[in-house]
Design an enzyme around this catalytic site. Structure first.
Site, PDB file in Angstrom:
ATOM      1  N   GLU A 266      14.317  52.418  79.457  1.00  0.00           N
ATOM      2  CA  GLU A 266      15.727  52.535  79.864  1.00  0.00           C
ATOM      3  C   GLU A 266      16.520  52.692  78.571  1.00  0.00           C
ATOM      4  O   GLU A 266      16.658  51.729  77.815  1.00  0.00           O
ATOM      5  CB  GLU A 266      16.145  51.307  80.670  1.00  0.00           C
ATOM      6  CG  GLU A 266      15.333  51.200  81.958  1.00  0.00           C
ATOM      7  CD  GLU A 266      15.763  50.076  82.895  1.00  0.00           C
ATOM      8  OE1 GLU A 266      16.400  49.114  82.433  1.00  0.00           O
ATOM      9  OE2 GLU A 266      15.461  50.175  84.100  1.00  0.00           O
ATOM     10  N   CYS A 300      25.509  50.662  78.687  1.00  0.00           N
ATOM     11  CA  CYS A 300      24.748  51.920  78.659  1.00  0.00           C
ATOM     12  C   CYS A 300      25.295  52.913  79.673  1.00  0.00           C
ATOM     13  O   CYS A 300      25.224  54.115  79.486  1.00  0.00           O
ATOM     14  CB  CYS A 300      23.279  51.645  78.923  1.00  0.00           C
ATOM     15  SG  CYS A 300      23.010  50.745  80.451  1.00  0.00           S
TER      16      CYS A 300
END
Ligand code: NAD
Length: 498
Positions: A266, A300
């Site tokens: 990720e 993010c």
């Protein structure tokens, strides 16, 4: 001072050790590093850096625990213990909250609504999800006419290395530890060197909840030539799950190639928001304000590129700048604080280098662009101003590279096709937000954006049962719901001849 406040105070002044085989251990080499409070630059605590020997002990403890009581438990028994872990986080909510905010500088009003409750929820959701996970069975014909049955058996993968970042420390770590443990694996976690406290504190909760020793281990330290590399290179690790920068993800993926260990990645993003003239302007402003500036831009999934249909461009820029300009920067515990500092001075320098670069690349500075004037007591903190630019070229580095700060570039567009092309003009593909009240447009546009998650008229709304991950350079693999359970288990086919 109330009891929780005192405990919270202690939690942040204690030494942060490694948690190996159910106990706290000092570094075998005696190496320590400082954990800094980003609001002031003061020291929070000293952290014991795990040596290669310490990491080996953690991996060995995790391996041994696979064949101990943990490995013999049913999913329901493990699930019951993981519910106790979640309850344990809730019971020590104030302690986790104080520790998380001391490490990151983020406001209590964010961490108390997102970081800590989601940290607990990650154990409950996956403890329950695993109970409903199916396998497959096939009946087949054989030449002798008697046939055979194939039954898939789902097994834990083994020892999972969890490498986590600093922006949402407890939330992103438990997002991996919750499903890994629910599936019967054991874990060794390497939290970010910037934010080791809540992960380490979780060891106490694990012990209180009855998680057997060795099932959950924490090694503290850095990446290269330190605990992160020692852990990912260790042959006793069966799979690696990582959240962090794309470049780090590439290095870890190469490391994992030795031994063909599975990885879940990720990674970073440069996420667009598309604001159409048919949006609800109030909603679009409120949502974009959060997606750009929440957690001081260190999310993010946050927006760093905003594309606005030309007819509403001026109004949008002016309203977003006005709202962000009213942001109050301050201490975590102050209820009126909208934004804290960046996580560290190092990250502050990186973000400020992009603030300077934006000027060099010819941006018009609509808001901010520098370091705010803070009261003397906070002058040593890693503060930066919320910042908005317009007027940059599409190939400017500020428009192309992930900055991970409270800033965005806003650019007008004329057609839907142009907006989609601009959104996709990036090597990243993590998230996007589309603002329109025209649902046909929303349904048409969102699948055309190359990203793992596309929000329509919202941002950061997460159903933990859904797939989560990045396209292109933003990641590899999916976690969330049954996708997490897929990653943390191995399917074995048993073929039974009749
Ligand atoms: P980072 O890559 O610098 O560090 C992440 C972790 O990896 C840390 O624990 C670090 O110590 C460790 N590490 C670094 N080098 C290593 C190596 N060679 N071997 C093993 N471990 C190593 O990332 P960060 O600065 O902590 O976090 C910010 C980044 O994370 C941003 O790019 C952000 O977009 C990304 N992020 C992605 C998601 C997502 O879900 N896709 C979520 C949060 C953050």
């Amino acid at each position: 001072m109330t009891n929780p406040e005192r405990r919270a105070e202690e939690a942040v002044t204690l030494e942060v050790k490694n948690f190996i085989n159910g106990e706290y251990r000092t570094s075998s080499t005696g190496k320590l590093f400082d954990n800094i409070y980003p609001c002031t630059g003061e020291r929070n605590s000293t952290v014991h850096e795990a040596s290669q020997e310490d990491v080996h002990a953690a991996v060995q403890a995790a391996r041994d625990a696979l064949s101990g009581p943990w490995g013999r438990m049913t999913d329901a028994e493990r699930g019951e213990i993981l519910h106790k872990v979640a309850d344990g986080i809730d019971a020590r909510f104030e302690e986790f909250l104080a520790a998380e905010c001391r490490d990151t500088g983020k406001p209590y009003n964010i961490a108390s609504h997102i970081d800590i409750p989601r940290g607990a929820a990650n154990f409950r959701v996956f403890a329950d999800a695993v109970k409903n996970m199916s396998t497959e069975a096939f009946q087949m014909a054989t030449p002798d006419g008697k046939g055979a049955f194939n039954v898939a058996v789902r097994k834990p993968k083994g020892v999972i290395a969890v490498i986590s970042p600093w922006n949402l420390p407890l939330l992103l770590m438990t997002w991996k530890v919750g499903p890994a443990l629910a599936c019967g694996n054991t874990v060794v976690v390497k939290p970010s060197e910037e934010t080791p406290t809540t992960t380490t504190l979780l060891g106490e909760v694990m012990n209180e909840a009855g998680v057997p020793p060795g099932v959950f281990n924490v090694v503290n330290g850095f990446g290269p030539d330190s605990a992160g590399a020692f852990l990912t290179e260790h042959p006793g690790v069966d799979a690696i799950t990582f959240t962090g920068e794309t470049r780090t993800g590439e290095i870890i993926t190469q490391t994992a190639a030795k031994g063909l260990r599975d990885v879940s990645m990720e990674c970073g993003g440069k996420n667009p928001a598309l604001v159409f003239a048919d949006c609800d302007m109030d909603k679009a402003i409120e949502g974009t304000l959060r997606s750009v500036f929440a957690n001081c831009g260190q999310v993010c999934l946050g927006t760093e590129r905003v594309y606005v249909e030309r007819s509403i461009f001026e109004e949008f820029v002016q309203r977003l700048a006005e709202a962000a300009g009213n942001y109050k920067l301050g201490l975590p515990e102050d209820k009126s604080t909208d934004m804290g500092p960046l996580v560290s001075h190092e990250h502050q320098q990186k973000v400020l280098s992009y603030y300077r670069l934006a000027e060099e690349e010819g941006a018009s500075i609509v808001l901010g662009g520098g370091v705010p004037d803070m009261p003397e007591a906070l002058a040593g903190g890693a503060w930066v101003e919320p910042t908005i630019w317009t007027g940059l070229a599409d190939d400017a580095r500020v428009v192309k590279e992930e900055i991970f700060g409270p800033c965005c570039h806003i650019r007008p567009f004329d057609t839907e096709e142009e907006a989609i092309a601009l959104a996709n003009d990036t090597p990243y593909g993590l998230a996007a937000a589309v603002w329109t009240e025209n649902m046909s447009r929303a349904l048409r546009v969102s699948p055309q954006i190359d990203c793992g998650i596309c929000w329509v008229n919202s941002w950061f709304l997460r159903d933990l049962r859904t797939a989560f991950g990045g396209a292109k350079e933003s990641g590899m693999g999916r976690e969330g719901g049954e996708h997490s359970l897929e990653f943390y288990t191995e399917l074995q086919n048993v073929c039974i001849k009749i």
